[in-house]
Design a protein around this motif. Structure first.
Motif, PDB file in Angstrom:
ATOM      1  N   GLU A 283       0.838  -1.205   0.000  1.00 15.92           N
ATOM      2  CA  GLU A 283       0.000   0.000   0.000  1.00 15.92           C
ATOM      3  C   GLU A 283       0.874   1.257   0.000  1.00 15.92           C
ATOM      4  O   GLU A 283       0.627   2.204  -0.733  1.00 15.92           O
ATOM      5  CB  GLU A 283      -0.891  -0.055   1.262  1.00 15.92           C
ATOM      6  N   ARG A 284       1.895   1.196   0.839  1.00 16.38           N
ATOM      7  CA  ARG A 284       2.824   2.333   0.903  1.00 16.38           C
ATOM      8  C   ARG A 284       3.521   2.557  -0.440  1.00 16.38           C
ATOM      9  O   ARG A 284       3.682   3.685  -0.887  1.00 16.38           O
ATOM     10  CB  ARG A 284       3.892   2.065   1.968  1.00 16.38           C
ATOM     11  N   VAL A 285       3.953   1.470  -1.065  1.00 20.10           N
ATOM     12  CA  VAL A 285       4.642   1.607  -2.356  1.00 20.10           C
ATOM     13  C   VAL A 285       3.696   2.220  -3.380  1.00 20.10           C
ATOM     14  O   VAL A 285       4.076   3.130  -4.124  1.00 20.10           O
ATOM     15  CB  VAL A 285       5.184   0.239  -2.843  1.00 20.10           C
ATOM     16  N   LYS A 286       2.448   1.755  -3.383  1.00 21.75           N
ATOM     17  CA  LYS A 286       1.464   2.292  -4.349  1.00 21.75           C
ATOM     18  C   LYS A 286       1.308   3.802  -4.189  1.00 21.75           C
ATOM     19  O   LYS A 286       1.203   4.548  -5.157  1.00 21.75           O
ATOM     20  CB  LYS A 286       0.107   1.613  -4.135  1.00 21.75           C
ATOM     21  N   ASN A 287       1.302   4.247  -2.917  1.00 27.62           N
ATOM     22  CA  ASN A 287       1.103   5.683  -2.657  1.00 27.62           C
ATOM     23  C   ASN A 287       2.377   6.501  -2.830  1.00 27.62           C
ATOM     24  O   ASN A 287       2.360   7.587  -3.400  1.00 27.62           O
ATOM     25  CB  ASN A 287       0.574   5.888  -1.232  1.00 27.62           C
ATOM     26  N   GLU A 288       3.491   5.959  -2.328  1.00 29.22           N
ATOM     27  CA  GLU A 288       4.718   6.762  -2.273  1.00 29.22           C
ATOM     28  C   GLU A 288       5.637   6.565  -3.476  1.00 29.22           C
ATOM     29  O   GLU A 288       6.411   7.444  -3.817  1.00 29.22           O
ATOM     30  CB  GLU A 288       5.496   6.439  -0.985  1.00 29.22           C
ATOM     31  N   TYR A 289       5.572   5.390  -4.083  1.00 29.74           N
ATOM     32  CA  TYR A 289       6.477   5.097  -5.213  1.00 29.74           C
ATOM     33  C   TYR A 289       5.669   4.461  -6.354  1.00 29.74           C
ATOM     34  O   TYR A 289       5.846   3.292  -6.680  1.00 29.74           O
ATOM     35  CB  TYR A 289       7.607   4.149  -4.779  1.00 29.74           C
ATOM     36  N   PRO A 290       4.759   5.230  -6.964  1.00 24.89           N
ATOM     37  CA  PRO A 290       3.824   4.642  -7.937  1.00 24.89           C
ATOM     38  C   PRO A 290       4.497   4.100  -9.201  1.00 24.89           C
ATOM     39  O   PRO A 290       3.850   3.412  -9.994  1.00 24.89           O
ATOM     40  CB  PRO A 290       2.886   5.808  -8.263  1.00 24.89           C
TER      41      PRO A 290
END
Ligand code: ADP
Length: 326
Positions: free
Chosen positions: A238-245
Protein backbone atom coordinates in the motif's frame (compact mmCIF):
# COMPACT_ATOMS: atom_id res chain seq x y z
CA UNK A 1 14.63 -38.27 43.66
CA UNK A 2 12.11 -40.86 42.50
CA UNK A 3 12.93 -42.71 39.30
CA UNK A 4 10.87 -42.06 36.17
CA UNK A 5 8.36 -44.83 35.42
CA UNK A 6 5.83 -43.30 33.08
CA UNK A 7 6.09 -40.23 30.87
CA UNK A 8 3.37 -38.29 29.12
CA UNK A 9 4.13 -36.78 25.73
CA UNK A 10 2.17 -34.00 24.06
CA UNK A 11 2.41 -31.52 21.19
CA UNK A 12 1.06 -28.03 21.76
CA UNK A 13 0.63 -24.66 20.04
CA UNK A 14 1.42 -24.21 16.36
CA UNK A 15 2.18 -27.47 14.54
CA UNK A 16 5.55 -27.94 12.89
CA UNK A 17 6.95 -30.56 10.50
CA UNK A 18 9.11 -32.97 12.50
CA UNK A 19 6.80 -33.11 15.52
CA UNK A 20 5.94 -36.70 14.55
CA UNK A 21 9.61 -37.64 14.34
CA UNK A 22 9.98 -36.17 17.85
CA UNK A 23 6.99 -38.14 19.22
CA UNK A 24 8.44 -41.29 17.70
CA UNK A 25 11.89 -40.77 19.19
CA UNK A 26 10.54 -39.87 22.64
CA UNK A 27 8.28 -42.95 22.64
CA UNK A 28 10.93 -45.38 21.47
CA UNK A 29 13.67 -43.97 23.73
CA UNK A 30 11.38 -44.22 26.74
CA UNK A 31 10.39 -47.81 25.97
CA UNK A 32 14.06 -48.66 25.27
CA UNK A 33 14.80 -47.49 28.82
CA UNK A 34 11.90 -49.43 30.37
CA UNK A 35 9.68 -46.38 30.82
CA UNK A 36 5.97 -46.46 29.93
CA UNK A 37 4.63 -43.81 27.55
CA UNK A 38 1.24 -42.12 27.50
CA UNK A 39 0.29 -40.14 24.43
CA UNK A 40 -1.71 -37.04 25.38
CA UNK A 41 -3.96 -35.77 22.56
CA UNK A 42 -4.58 -32.10 21.72
CA UNK A 43 -1.87 -30.62 23.90
CA UNK A 44 -2.77 -29.29 27.33
CA UNK A 45 -6.44 -29.53 26.45
CA UNK A 46 -6.17 -33.33 26.32
CA UNK A 47 -4.46 -33.35 29.68
CA UNK A 48 -7.48 -31.54 31.11
CA UNK A 49 -10.17 -33.47 29.19
CA UNK A 50 -8.35 -36.79 29.76
CA UNK A 51 -7.57 -37.76 26.17
CA UNK A 52 -4.71 -40.00 27.17
CA UNK A 53 -3.73 -43.33 25.56
CA UNK A 54 -0.82 -45.65 26.25
CA UNK A 55 1.73 -45.73 23.41
CA UNK A 56 3.67 -48.83 22.40
CA UNK A 57 6.51 -48.93 19.88
CA UNK A 58 4.11 -49.57 17.01
CA UNK A 59 1.91 -46.59 17.99
CA UNK A 60 4.55 -44.45 16.31
CA UNK A 61 5.24 -46.65 13.28
CA UNK A 62 5.22 -45.07 9.85
CA UNK A 63 5.00 -41.45 11.04
CA UNK A 64 8.55 -40.11 10.73
CA UNK A 65 7.86 -38.85 7.19
CA UNK A 66 4.51 -37.21 8.01
CA UNK A 67 4.03 -33.48 8.63
CA UNK A 68 1.71 -32.21 11.37
CA UNK A 69 1.31 -34.21 14.57
CA UNK A 70 -0.49 -37.52 15.13
CA UNK A 71 -1.17 -36.38 18.71
CA UNK A 72 -3.01 -33.32 17.31
CA UNK A 73 -2.38 -29.94 18.80
CA UNK A 74 -4.49 -27.23 20.35
CA UNK A 75 -4.47 -23.96 22.16
CA UNK A 76 -5.95 -24.26 25.63
CA UNK A 77 -7.16 -21.28 27.64
CA UNK A 78 -8.00 -23.37 30.74
CA UNK A 79 -4.36 -24.39 31.15
CA UNK A 80 -3.52 -20.74 31.75
CA UNK A 81 -5.55 -20.90 34.99
CA UNK A 82 -4.53 -22.65 38.27
CA UNK A 83 -7.90 -24.47 38.22
CA UNK A 84 -7.23 -25.89 34.76
CA UNK A 85 -3.72 -27.00 35.68
CA UNK A 86 -5.09 -28.69 38.83
CA UNK A 87 -7.37 -30.88 36.69
CA UNK A 88 -4.41 -31.58 34.39
CA UNK A 89 -2.33 -32.70 37.36
CA UNK A 90 -5.12 -34.91 38.69
CA UNK A 91 -5.39 -36.63 35.30
CA UNK A 92 -1.65 -37.21 35.26
CA UNK A 93 -1.88 -38.86 38.67
CA UNK A 94 -4.85 -40.95 37.57
CA UNK A 95 -2.78 -42.43 34.73
CA UNK A 96 0.38 -42.78 36.82
CA UNK A 97 2.25 -40.22 34.65
CA UNK A 98 5.18 -38.94 36.69
CA UNK A 99 6.89 -36.70 34.11
CA UNK A 100 6.12 -34.83 30.90
CA UNK A 101 7.75 -34.20 27.55
CA UNK A 102 6.25 -31.11 25.89
CA UNK A 103 6.87 -30.48 22.20
CA UNK A 104 5.96 -26.94 21.20
CA UNK A 105 6.90 -23.31 20.91
CA UNK A 106 7.40 -20.39 23.20
CA UNK A 107 3.89 -20.44 24.72
CA UNK A 108 3.82 -24.20 25.25
CA UNK A 109 7.16 -24.13 27.05
CA UNK A 110 5.99 -21.20 29.18
CA UNK A 111 3.00 -23.30 30.26
CA UNK A 112 5.30 -26.29 30.84
CA UNK A 113 7.55 -24.25 33.10
CA UNK A 114 4.67 -22.89 35.18
CA UNK A 115 3.12 -26.36 35.55
CA UNK A 116 6.44 -27.99 36.48
CA UNK A 117 7.08 -25.44 39.22
CA UNK A 118 3.54 -25.52 40.55
CA UNK A 119 3.42 -29.30 41.01
CA UNK A 120 7.12 -30.12 41.25
CA UNK A 121 6.97 -32.46 38.25
CA UNK A 122 9.94 -33.28 36.00
CA UNK A 123 9.16 -31.64 32.67
CA UNK A 124 11.43 -31.35 29.65
CA UNK A 125 10.70 -29.57 26.40
CA UNK A 126 11.48 -29.93 22.73
CA UNK A 127 11.50 -26.79 20.54
CA UNK A 128 8.76 -27.52 17.98
CA UNK A 129 8.13 -24.40 15.91
CA UNK A 130 8.88 -23.25 12.38
CA UNK A 131 9.64 -19.73 13.65
CA UNK A 132 13.12 -20.51 15.08
CA UNK A 133 12.35 -18.02 17.84
CA UNK A 134 13.57 -19.86 20.94
CA UNK A 135 16.73 -19.02 22.82
CA UNK A 136 19.63 -21.39 23.48
CA UNK A 137 19.29 -23.41 20.30
CA UNK A 138 20.65 -22.77 16.82
CA UNK A 139 17.52 -24.21 15.23
CA UNK A 140 14.07 -25.51 16.16
CA UNK A 141 12.20 -28.55 14.85
CA UNK A 142 10.29 -27.59 11.69
CA UNK A 143 12.36 -24.55 10.78
CA UNK A 144 14.42 -26.24 8.07
CA UNK A 145 11.36 -27.74 6.39
CA UNK A 146 9.54 -24.38 6.42
CA UNK A 147 12.61 -22.67 5.03
CA UNK A 148 12.74 -25.13 2.13
CA UNK A 149 9.01 -24.76 1.49
CA UNK A 150 9.33 -20.97 1.37
CA UNK A 151 12.37 -21.16 -0.89
CA UNK A 152 10.51 -23.37 -3.37
CA UNK A 153 7.49 -21.03 -3.33
CA UNK A 154 9.65 -17.96 -3.90
CA UNK A 155 11.37 -19.70 -6.83
CA UNK A 156 7.93 -20.08 -8.42
CA UNK A 157 6.87 -16.50 -7.68
CA UNK A 158 10.12 -15.34 -9.29
CA UNK A 159 8.94 -16.71 -12.64
CA UNK A 160 5.89 -14.46 -12.75
CA UNK A 161 7.74 -11.52 -11.14
CA UNK A 162 10.38 -11.67 -13.89
CA UNK A 163 7.92 -12.15 -16.73
CA UNK A 164 5.84 -9.15 -15.68
CA UNK A 165 8.74 -7.07 -14.30
CA UNK A 166 7.06 -6.69 -10.97
CA UNK A 167 7.97 -6.00 -7.38
CA UNK A 168 6.67 -8.73 -5.08
CA UNK A 169 6.31 -8.58 -1.32
CA UNK A 170 6.19 -12.15 -0.06
CA UNK A 171 4.95 -12.50 3.50
CA UNK A 172 6.22 -15.35 5.63
CA UNK A 173 5.65 -16.46 9.23
CA UNK A 174 8.01 -15.81 12.11
CA UNK A 175 6.10 -13.60 14.55
CA UNK A 176 8.80 -11.50 16.19
CA UNK A 177 11.63 -13.36 14.57
CA UNK A 178 13.05 -12.60 11.12
CA UNK A 179 15.05 -15.78 10.59
CA UNK A 180 12.58 -17.39 8.19
CA UNK A 181 12.40 -14.23 6.06
CA UNK A 182 16.12 -13.52 6.11
CA UNK A 183 17.38 -17.02 5.37
CA UNK A 184 14.74 -17.76 2.76
CA UNK A 185 15.64 -14.44 1.07
CA UNK A 186 19.26 -15.58 0.89
CA UNK A 187 18.32 -19.07 -0.30
CA UNK A 188 15.92 -17.84 -2.98
CA UNK A 189 18.16 -15.00 -4.17
CA UNK A 190 15.67 -12.31 -3.17
CA UNK A 191 16.58 -8.62 -3.07
CA UNK A 192 15.80 -7.90 0.56
CA UNK A 193 14.12 -9.03 3.75
CA UNK A 194 12.02 -6.73 5.90
CA UNK A 195 12.19 -8.16 9.40
CA UNK A 196 10.97 -7.13 12.86
CA UNK A 197 14.42 -7.00 14.45
CA UNK A 198 15.43 -4.05 12.31
CA UNK A 199 12.32 -2.06 11.54
CA UNK A 200 12.03 -0.73 15.07
CA UNK A 201 15.05 1.41 14.37
CA UNK A 202 14.61 2.41 10.75
CA UNK A 203 12.23 2.57 7.87
CA UNK A 204 13.49 -0.39 5.86
CA UNK A 205 11.22 0.29 2.89
CA UNK A 206 12.35 3.85 2.19
CA UNK A 207 15.94 2.84 2.79
CA UNK A 208 15.57 0.08 0.24
CA UNK A 209 14.11 2.40 -2.37
CA UNK A 210 16.63 5.16 -1.70
CA UNK A 211 19.50 2.76 -2.18
CA UNK A 212 18.48 2.59 -5.82
CA UNK A 213 16.76 -0.68 -5.34
CA UNK A 214 15.72 -2.42 -8.56
CA UNK A 215 17.50 0.05 -10.83
CA UNK A 216 19.05 -2.56 -13.03
CA UNK A 217 16.65 -5.44 -12.47
CA UNK A 218 13.59 -6.61 -14.28
CA UNK A 219 11.88 -7.83 -11.12
CA UNK A 220 12.29 -7.75 -7.37
CA UNK A 221 11.40 -10.08 -4.55
CA UNK A 222 11.24 -8.87 -0.98
CA UNK A 223 10.57 -11.24 1.91
CA UNK A 224 8.56 -9.78 4.79
CA UNK A 225 7.97 -11.20 8.25
CA UNK A 226 4.30 -11.27 9.23
CA UNK A 227 4.44 -9.03 12.29
CA UNK A 228 3.00 -5.84 13.78
CA UNK A 229 6.46 -4.34 13.63
CA UNK A 230 6.98 -4.76 9.87
CA UNK A 231 3.33 -4.02 9.14
CA UNK A 232 3.19 -7.09 6.88
CA UNK A 233 3.28 -7.32 3.09
CA UNK A 234 -0.11 -5.70 2.42
CA UNK A 235 0.76 -2.52 4.31
CA UNK A 236 4.13 -2.27 2.59
CA UNK A 237 2.52 -2.71 -0.82
CA UNK A 238 0.00 0.00 0.00
CA UNK A 239 2.82 2.33 0.90
CA UNK A 240 4.64 1.61 -2.36
CA UNK A 241 1.46 2.29 -4.35
CA UNK A 242 1.10 5.68 -2.66
CA UNK A 243 4.72 6.76 -2.27
CA UNK A 244 6.48 5.10 -5.21
CA UNK A 245 3.82 4.64 -7.94
CA UNK A 246 6.48 3.85 -10.55
CA UNK A 247 6.60 0.28 -9.22
CA UNK A 248 4.18 -2.44 -10.33
CA UNK A 249 3.70 -4.05 -6.95
CA UNK A 250 2.10 -7.36 -5.92
CA UNK A 251 1.67 -9.27 -2.67
CA UNK A 252 1.86 -12.97 -1.95
CA UNK A 253 1.07 -14.21 1.55
CA UNK A 254 2.30 -17.77 1.89
CA UNK A 255 0.20 -18.55 4.98
CA UNK A 256 -0.29 -22.03 6.32
CA UNK A 257 1.37 -23.88 3.48
CA UNK A 258 4.61 -22.97 5.29
CA UNK A 259 3.71 -25.28 8.17
CA UNK A 260 2.87 -28.36 6.17
CA UNK A 261 4.65 -31.08 4.31
CA UNK A 262 6.99 -33.94 4.92
CA UNK A 263 9.91 -32.92 7.17
CA UNK A 264 13.37 -32.57 5.65
CA UNK A 265 16.15 -34.97 6.59
CA UNK A 266 17.60 -32.27 8.82
CA UNK A 267 14.36 -31.85 10.78
CA UNK A 268 13.84 -35.61 11.12
CA UNK A 269 17.36 -36.06 12.45
CA UNK A 270 17.10 -33.06 14.76
CA UNK A 271 13.76 -34.26 16.16
CA UNK A 272 15.10 -37.81 16.62
CA UNK A 273 18.19 -36.59 18.44
CA UNK A 274 16.22 -34.24 20.66
CA UNK A 275 13.61 -36.91 21.42
CA UNK A 276 16.23 -39.40 22.59
CA UNK A 277 18.03 -36.64 24.51
CA UNK A 278 14.80 -35.66 26.29
CA UNK A 279 14.51 -39.13 27.84
CA UNK A 280 18.20 -39.14 28.75
CA UNK A 281 17.72 -35.75 30.40
CA UNK A 282 14.84 -37.09 32.49
CA UNK A 283 16.92 -40.12 33.49
CA UNK A 284 19.67 -37.71 34.58
CA UNK A 285 17.10 -35.97 36.80
CA UNK A 286 17.04 -32.86 34.64
CA UNK A 287 13.88 -30.80 34.82
CA UNK A 288 12.65 -27.50 33.46
CA UNK A 289 14.99 -27.70 30.50
CA UNK A 290 14.48 -27.58 26.75
CA UNK A 291 16.63 -29.62 24.40
CA UNK A 292 18.73 -27.28 22.28
CA UNK A 293 21.37 -27.76 19.63
CA UNK A 294 24.60 -25.76 19.53
CA UNK A 295 27.51 -26.48 17.20
CA UNK A 296 25.85 -29.80 16.43
CA UNK A 297 25.85 -30.88 20.09
CA UNK A 298 22.73 -31.36 22.20
CA UNK A 299 22.47 -28.87 25.03
CA UNK A 300 20.06 -28.58 27.98
CA UNK A 301 18.62 -25.06 27.98
CA UNK A 302 16.76 -23.87 31.10
CA UNK A 303 13.17 -22.94 30.15
CA UNK A 304 13.77 -19.40 31.36
CA UNK A 305 16.57 -18.89 28.86
CA UNK A 306 14.72 -20.66 26.03
CA UNK A 307 11.54 -18.64 26.39
CA UNK A 308 12.27 -15.04 27.12
CA UNK A 309 15.39 -14.52 25.15
CA UNK A 310 15.13 -11.95 22.41
CA UNK A 311 16.97 -13.64 19.58
CA UNK A 312 19.38 -11.30 17.95
CA UNK A 313 19.57 -11.46 14.22
CA UNK A 314 22.91 -12.54 12.84
CA UNK A 315 24.64 -9.54 11.22
CA UNK A 316 26.65 -11.78 8.94
CA UNK A 317 23.42 -13.05 7.35
CA UNK A 318 22.21 -9.48 6.79
CA UNK A 319 25.49 -8.66 5.12
CA UNK A 320 25.35 -11.77 2.90
CA UNK A 321 21.88 -10.81 1.69
CA UNK A 322 22.93 -7.21 1.05
CA UNK A 323 26.07 -8.13 -0.87
CA UNK A 324 24.58 -10.96 -2.86
CA UNK A 325 21.59 -8.94 -4.07
CA UNK A 326 23.40 -5.96 -5.65
P1 ADP B 1 3.27 -21.95 20.85
O1 ADP B 1 3.67 -23.02 21.81
O2 ADP B 1 3.32 -22.41 19.43
O3 ADP B 1 4.05 -20.66 21.09
P2 ADP B 1 0.89 -20.75 22.12
O4 ADP B 1 1.58 -19.47 22.47
O5 ADP B 1 -0.47 -20.65 21.53
O6 ADP B 1 1.73 -21.63 21.07
O7 ADP B 1 0.81 -21.64 23.43
C1 ADP B 1 0.24 -22.94 23.39
C2 ADP B 1 -0.47 -23.24 24.66
O8 ADP B 1 0.44 -23.21 25.78
C3 ADP B 1 -1.55 -22.25 25.07
O9 ADP B 1 -2.76 -22.48 24.38
C4 ADP B 1 -1.70 -22.53 26.54
O10 ADP B 1 -2.47 -23.70 26.77
C5 ADP B 1 -0.25 -22.82 26.95
N1 ADP B 1 0.34 -21.59 27.51
C6 ADP B 1 0.90 -20.56 26.84
N2 ADP B 1 1.27 -19.58 27.70
C7 ADP B 1 0.92 -19.99 28.92
C8 ADP B 1 1.00 -19.44 30.26
N3 ADP B 1 1.54 -18.24 30.47
N4 ADP B 1 0.54 -20.18 31.28
C9 ADP B 1 0.00 -21.40 31.10
N5 ADP B 1 -0.12 -21.97 29.88
C10 ADP B 1 0.32 -21.29 28.81
Amino acid sequence: MESIKCIGVLTSGGDAPGMNAAIRAVTRAAIFNGIRVMGIYRGYRGLITDEIVEFKTNSVSNIIQQGGTILKTARCVEFRTPEGRKVAYENMQKHGIDSLVVIGGDGSLTGASIFANEYNIPVVGLPGTIDNDLGGTDVTIGYDTALNTIMQSVDKIRDTATSHERLFFIEVMGRNCGYLALNSAIAAGAEAAIIPEISIEKDQLSELIQQGFRKSKSSSLVLVTESDVTGGALKLAERVKNEYPQYDVRVSILGHLQRGGSPTAQDRILASRMGVAAIEALLENQRNVMMGIRENEIDYVPFKRAIKQEREINDELLQVLKISSI
